[in-house]
Motif scaffolding. Structure first.
Motif, mmCIF file in Angstrom:
data_model
loop_
_atom_site.group_PDB
_atom_site.id
_atom_site.type_symbol
_atom_site.label_atom_id
_atom_site.label_comp_id
_atom_site.label_asym_id
_atom_site.label_seq_id
_atom_site.Cartn_x
_atom_site.Cartn_y
_atom_site.Cartn_z
ATOM 1 N N VAL A 108 0.862 -1.177 0.000
ATOM 2 C CA VAL A 108 0.000 0.000 0.000
ATOM 3 C C VAL A 108 0.899 1.227 0.000
ATOM 4 N N PRO A 109 0.740 2.151 -0.946
ATOM 5 C CA PRO A 109 1.666 3.279 -1.027
ATOM 6 C C PRO A 109 1.647 4.129 0.240
ATOM 7 N N LEU A 110 2.825 4.546 0.637
ATOM 8 C CA LEU A 110 2.947 5.560 1.668
ATOM 9 C C LEU A 110 2.582 6.897 1.044
ATOM 10 N N VAL A 111 1.783 7.680 1.761
ATOM 11 C CA VAL A 111 1.294 8.950 1.234
ATOM 12 C C VAL A 111 2.037 10.107 1.899
ATOM 13 N N LEU A 112 2.642 10.968 1.089
ATOM 14 C CA LEU A 112 3.239 12.200 1.590
ATOM 15 C C LEU A 112 2.196 13.304 1.511
ATOM 16 N N VAL A 113 1.868 13.888 2.668
ATOM 17 C CA VAL A 113 0.869 14.950 2.713
ATOM 18 C C VAL A 113 1.582 16.268 3.019
ATOM 19 N N PRO A 114 1.666 17.175 2.056
ATOM 20 C CA PRO A 114 2.338 18.449 2.313
ATOM 21 C C PRO A 114 1.520 19.335 3.253
ATOM 22 N N VAL A 115 2.207 20.027 4.147
ATOM 23 C CA VAL A 115 1.553 21.083 4.913
ATOM 24 C C VAL A 115 1.130 22.151 3.911
ATOM 25 N N PRO A 116 -0.144 22.550 3.907
ATOM 26 C CA PRO A 116 -0.601 23.473 2.860
ATOM 27 C C PRO A 116 -0.089 24.895 3.085
ATOM 28 N N SER A 117 0.028 25.618 2.007
ATOM 29 C CA SER A 117 0.298 27.050 2.060
ATOM 30 C C SER A 117 -1.023 27.799 1.946
ATOM 31 N N ALA A 118 -1.108 28.934 2.614
ATOM 32 C CA ALA A 118 -2.302 29.761 2.493
ATOM 33 C C ALA A 118 -2.474 30.225 1.052
ATOM 34 N N SER A 186 -11.078 8.337 1.050
ATOM 35 C CA SER A 186 -10.987 8.184 2.500
ATOM 36 C C SER A 186 -9.537 7.985 2.921
ATOM 37 N N LEU A 187 -9.189 8.587 4.062
ATOM 38 C CA LEU A 187 -7.854 8.443 4.624
ATOM 39 C C LEU A 187 -7.812 7.418 5.757
ATOM 40 N N VAL A 188 -8.932 6.787 6.026
ATOM 41 C CA VAL A 188 -8.990 5.840 7.141
ATOM 42 C C VAL A 188 -8.016 4.688 6.902
ATOM 43 N N GLY A 189 -7.097 4.510 7.837
ATOM 44 C CA GLY A 189 -6.133 3.423 7.740
ATOM 45 C C GLY A 189 -4.999 3.635 6.771
ATOM 46 N N VAL A 190 -4.909 4.824 6.170
ATOM 47 C CA VAL A 190 -3.860 5.096 5.180
ATOM 48 C C VAL A 190 -2.601 5.579 5.894
ATOM 49 N N PRO A 191 -1.433 4.956 5.640
ATOM 50 C CA PRO A 191 -0.189 5.439 6.247
ATOM 51 C C PRO A 191 0.272 6.729 5.578
ATOM 52 N N VAL A 192 0.530 7.751 6.387
ATOM 53 C CA VAL A 192 0.918 9.044 5.829
ATOM 54 C C VAL A 192 2.131 9.590 6.575
ATOM 55 N N ALA A 208 -1.245 19.785 11.349
ATOM 56 C CA ALA A 208 -1.519 18.928 10.198
ATOM 57 C C ALA A 208 -1.698 17.481 10.639
ATOM 58 N N ALA A 209 -0.846 17.007 11.549
ATOM 59 C CA ALA A 209 -0.946 15.625 12.023
ATOM 60 C C ALA A 209 -2.250 15.393 12.773
ATOM 61 N N ARG A 210 -2.648 16.335 13.613
ATOM 62 C CA ARG A 210 -3.920 16.187 14.344
ATOM 63 C C ARG A 210 -5.096 16.106 13.385
ATOM 64 N N THR A 211 -5.079 16.939 12.351
ATOM 65 C CA THR A 211 -6.173 16.941 11.384
ATOM 66 C C THR A 211 -6.247 15.614 10.643
ATOM 67 N N LEU A 212 -5.106 15.082 10.259
ATOM 68 C CA LEU A 212 -5.084 13.805 9.547
ATOM 69 C C LEU A 212 -5.523 12.652 10.452
ATOM 70 N N ARG A 213 -5.121 12.686 11.711
ATOM 71 C CA ARG A 213 -5.548 11.627 12.637
ATOM 72 C C ARG A 213 -7.063 11.654 12.817
ATOM 73 N N ARG A 214 -7.633 12.841 12.906
ATOM 74 C CA ARG A 214 -9.095 12.935 13.049
ATOM 75 C C ARG A 214 -9.809 12.334 11.845
ATOM 76 N N ALA A 215 -9.145 12.371 10.684
ATOM 77 C CA ALA A 215 -9.724 11.795 9.469
ATOM 78 C C ALA A 215 -9.463 10.295 9.369
ATOM 79 N N GLY A 216 -8.778 9.715 10.362
ATOM 80 C CA GLY A 216 -8.545 8.281 10.386
ATOM 81 C C GLY A 216 -7.233 7.826 9.800
ATOM 82 N N ALA A 217 -6.375 8.768 9.368
ATOM 83 C CA ALA A 217 -5.095 8.393 8.781
ATOM 84 C C ALA A 217 -4.140 7.865 9.849
ATOM 85 N N LEU A 218 -3.208 7.022 9.428
ATOM 86 C CA LEU A 218 -2.147 6.532 10.308
ATOM 87 C C LEU A 218 -0.918 7.409 10.086
ATOM 88 N N VAL A 219 -0.692 8.347 10.981
ATOM 89 C CA VAL A 219 0.408 9.294 10.819
ATOM 90 C C VAL A 219 1.687 8.638 11.313
#
Length: 238
Positions: A108-118, A186-192, A208-219
């Motif tokens: 399962v691909p590891l997902v790189l999630v960039p911190v967004p810019s305004a 869905s990000l549930v169970g996705v390694p990021v 960013a990590a807190r937001t992804l965890r709330r969405a179910g991602a595995l940070v």
């Protein structure tokens, strides 16, 4: 169009190295070589913000690395995305190994999630520097046989102040609840891995990590090009 013009201009107009200030090229071979050497190391801002995952950096945010990062971000020297992306790839690989796994072919691909810019910052700069570096890092890791992709899953859901000049508690308060997840898979169970160009106080990576965890991602952790020079932890990975 603005980014294209900046990239062409950097190739044809006399300039100086963004790292050391010498020579007549956007970046000299010595600065590229220095950024590309050494092991990624774990870095921990002090004080450590709540929710910050283990963060790995390829180098210290000083001297040549600092100059190259600022030139890429603020001066639109887009050719620097290559060496900066290679450095981020080292950090991401170290973070993945430290988390207990490194996704190979068929995984399962590891997902790189960039911190967004305004949005206003992207408009002012003419590009999104963190996303650009993340894409280069993912391409480098895929060439090494790892299953990696970039997903710009985060967005700002409310305005924030410019972080420059804010102390660590002020940065944390400024960003609290400011990020949300974009509509999409869905990000549930996705390694990021949460990725950024630089970590200073850690407030952006923590939110960013807190937001992804709330969405179910595995940070699994965080990865950056550079971190504060005085905050290295005595652990190394390749």
């Amino acid at each position: 169009m603005r980014g294209w013009w900046r990239e062409i201009s950097s190739l044809v107009l006399p300039t100086e190295c963004a790292g050391c200030g010498r020579g007549r090229s956007a970046v000299c071979a010595g600065c590229v070589a220095e950024l590309g050497t050494g092991r990624a190391r774990q870095v921990r801002p002090t004080p450590r913000p709540a929710g910050l995952p283990p963060v790995w950096a390829a180098t210290a945010y000083a001297d040549r690395a600092r100059g190259m990062l600022l030139a890429h971000k603020e001066r639109g020297m887009l050719g620097l995305a290559g060496p900066l992306g290679a450095a981020l790839a080292r950090s991401a690989r170290a973070a993945a190994v430290a988390s207990g796994g490194e996704p190979g072919p068929g995984a399962v691909p590891l997902v790189l999630v960039p911190v967004p810019s305004a949005r206003l910052a992207v408009a002012r700069r003419g590009h999104d520097p963190t996303r650009r570096i993340a894409l280069r890092a993912a391409a480098r890791l895929r060439r090494d046989g790892l299953a990696v992709r970039v997903l710009p899953a985060l967005r700002f859901v409310r305005p924030v102040l410019d972080q420059v000049g804010l102390a660590a508690p002020e940065r944390a308060a400024n960003l609290a609840g400011a990020l949300g997840v974009r509509p999409g898979p869905s990000l549930v169970g996705v390694p990021v891995l949460v990725v950024d160009d630089v970590v200073t106080t850690g407030a952006s990576l923590a939110e960013a990590a807190r937001t992804l965890r709330r969405a179910g991602a595995l940070v699994w952790g965080g990865a950056v090009v550079a971190g504060p020079s005085g905050e290295w932890i005595d652990r190394t990975r390749g």
